[in-house]
Design an enzyme around this catalytic site. Structure first.
Site, PDB file in Angstrom:
ATOM      1  CG  HIS A  39      -0.233   0.025   2.724  1.00 30.61           C
ATOM      2  ND1 HIS A  39       0.820  -1.093   2.955  1.00 30.61           N
ATOM      3  CD2 HIS A  39      -0.418   1.291   3.412  1.00 30.61           C
ATOM      4  CE1 HIS A  39       1.012  -0.475   4.023  1.00 30.61           C
ATOM      5  NE2 HIS A  39       0.393   0.449   4.864  1.00 30.61           N
ATOM      6  CG  HIS A  41      -0.009   4.069   4.288  1.00 31.40           C
ATOM      7  ND1 HIS A  41      -0.706   3.128   5.828  1.00 31.40           N
ATOM      8  CD2 HIS A  41      -0.701   5.067   4.382  1.00 31.40           C
ATOM      9  CE1 HIS A  41      -1.671   4.338   6.015  1.00 31.40           C
ATOM     10  NE2 HIS A  41      -1.441   4.605   5.179  1.00 31.40           N
ATOM     11  CG  ASP A  43       4.933   2.815   7.073  1.00 33.03           C
ATOM     12  OD1 ASP A  43       4.113   2.969   6.586  1.00 33.03           O
ATOM     13  OD2 ASP A  43       4.674   1.882   8.008  1.00 33.03           O
ATOM     14  CG  HIS A  44       4.111  -0.083   4.118  1.00 30.08           C
ATOM     15  ND1 HIS A  44       3.968  -1.817   4.276  1.00 30.08           N
ATOM     16  CD2 HIS A  44       4.288   0.333   5.034  1.00 30.08           C
ATOM     17  CE1 HIS A  44       3.603  -1.822   5.888  1.00 30.08           C
ATOM     18  NE2 HIS A  44       4.294  -0.313   6.485  1.00 30.08           N
ATOM     19  CG  HIS A 117      -3.607  -0.346   6.363  1.00 31.53           C
ATOM     20  ND1 HIS A 117      -3.140  -0.400   7.776  1.00 31.53           N
ATOM     21  CD2 HIS A 117      -3.016  -0.050   5.945  1.00 31.53           C
ATOM     22  CE1 HIS A 117      -2.694   0.449   7.928  1.00 31.53           C
ATOM     23  NE2 HIS A 117      -2.180   1.109   7.222  1.00 31.53           N
ATOM     24  CG  ASP A 188       1.086  -1.588   7.350  1.00 33.54           C
ATOM     25  OD1 ASP A 188       2.126  -1.600   7.525  1.00 33.54           O
ATOM     26  OD2 ASP A 188       1.288  -0.109   7.331  1.00 33.54           O
ATOM     27  CG  HIS A 246       3.606  -2.623  10.444  1.00 28.92           C
ATOM     28  ND1 HIS A 246       3.405  -1.690  10.909  1.00 28.92           N
ATOM     29  CD2 HIS A 246       4.234  -1.796   9.619  1.00 28.92           C
ATOM     30  CE1 HIS A 246       3.710  -0.454  10.494  1.00 28.92           C
ATOM     31  NE2 HIS A 246       4.485  -0.474   9.507  1.00 28.92           N
TER      32      HIS A 246
HETATM   33 ZN   LIG Z   1       3.381   0.486   7.740  1.00 30.84          ZN
HETATM   34 ZN   LIG Z   2       0.524   1.562   6.283  1.00 32.71          ZN
END
Ligand SMILES: [Zn+2]
Ligand SMILES: [Zn+2]
Length: 283
Positions: A39, A41, A43-44, A117, A188, A246
């Protein structure tokens, strides 16, 4: 998270620190590589523009395939134009529009399913195709097939003619196909209903475990899972092993989360940087 096979490597998500982690873990920047993003976001996905740029600086020639939810193409084009960097290889961006097989290779495939998520997100199953069954030389000899090229043919799935003129099929001299290995990576997610079916029999489930059980409500609001939830998902899938990942930075020591998960699913471990797991072939 990187899956390394004899000829390819497959990366799942691509956070900010990915290049340094690859160097530390001695993951190649030049091998055949596919990248799967769960996804959009930060951090990914924020590691991706830098990684692609570095690979160009290293004069990479091998194409890279990227699979991700809709929006990634725009994000990468914007980064590439704003930062004005060229590429020495092709980046194929495949935006995933629906669940199902997203990538099908001779020996492996990757299947996506919608996870649960805060934004559109997918979980992935990396599934190795079944291997041919065990070969029984004694059976081959008894049926009049001498050792050599004919054995190789049988093992490749071809029928052969034996010395007496009779036809010998691979199934006459080989056991049943052996199941491939399966790795499920959630990104996530909160628990979701069809997870058990999606991850059924997985050798490894790598599952979101952001908050401990006392923060179940927060996990629900933020679209994450607790140890009990992650463990229940692995249990529902009859998984062989669960890796919790995570984990929120609020837990310098995550052993509490591990204990909570183990109450539900004992074959659980905690992810940590540079953790390497070897998945043995299924016989
Ligand atoms: Zn994340
Ligand atoms: Zn996320």
């Amino acid at each position: 998270m990187v899956v390394q096979c004899p000829r390819d490597q497959w990366m799942f998500d691509c956070g900010e620190n990915v290049q340094r982690q690859m160097m530390q873990a001695k993951v190649s920047f030049h091998r055949k590589m596919k990248i799967f993003i769960t996804h959009l976001h930060g951090d990914h996905v924020l590691g991706l523009p830098g990684l692609l740029q570095t690979m160009a600086l290293m004069d990479r020639k091998e194409p890279v395939q990227v699979y991700a939810p809709k929006g990634l193409k725009e994000f990468l084009l914007c980064a590439k134009e704003t930062l004005n960097f060229g590429l020495t290889y092709t980046v194929e961006i495949n935006e995933i529009l629906s669940e199902g097989i997203v990538c099908d290779e001779a020996e492996y495939q990757v299947i996506a399913t919608k996870s649960n998520h805060a934004i559109a997100s997918y979980a992935y199953a990396f599934v190795e195709k079944p291997r041919p069954g065990k070969f029984y030389p004694k059976k081959a000899v008894a049926l009049g097939v001498p050792a050599g090229e004919l054995w190789s043919k049988l093992q490749r799935g071809e029928e052969v003619q034996a010395t007496k003129g009779n036809v010998v099929k691979p199934s006459d001299v080989m056991g049943p196909k052996r199941p491939g290995r399966k790795i499920v990576y959630t990104g996530d997610t909160k628990p979701f209903e069809n997870f058990g079916k999606f991850a059924e029999g997985a050798d490894l489930v790598i599952h979101d475990c952001t908050f401990d059980n006392s923060l179940t409500e927060k996990a629900d609001t933020d679209g994450h899972s607790t140890p009990s939830q992650a463990a229940a998902q692995a249990k529902a899938a009859n998984a062989k092993k669960l890796v919790l990942f995570h984990i929120s930075a609020r837990y310098p020591d995550a052993s509490l989360l591990l204990e909570q998960a183990k109450e539900v699913f004992s074959k659980t471990i905690l992810a940590e940087d540079y953790l390497e797991l070897e998945l043995p072939l299924n016989e």
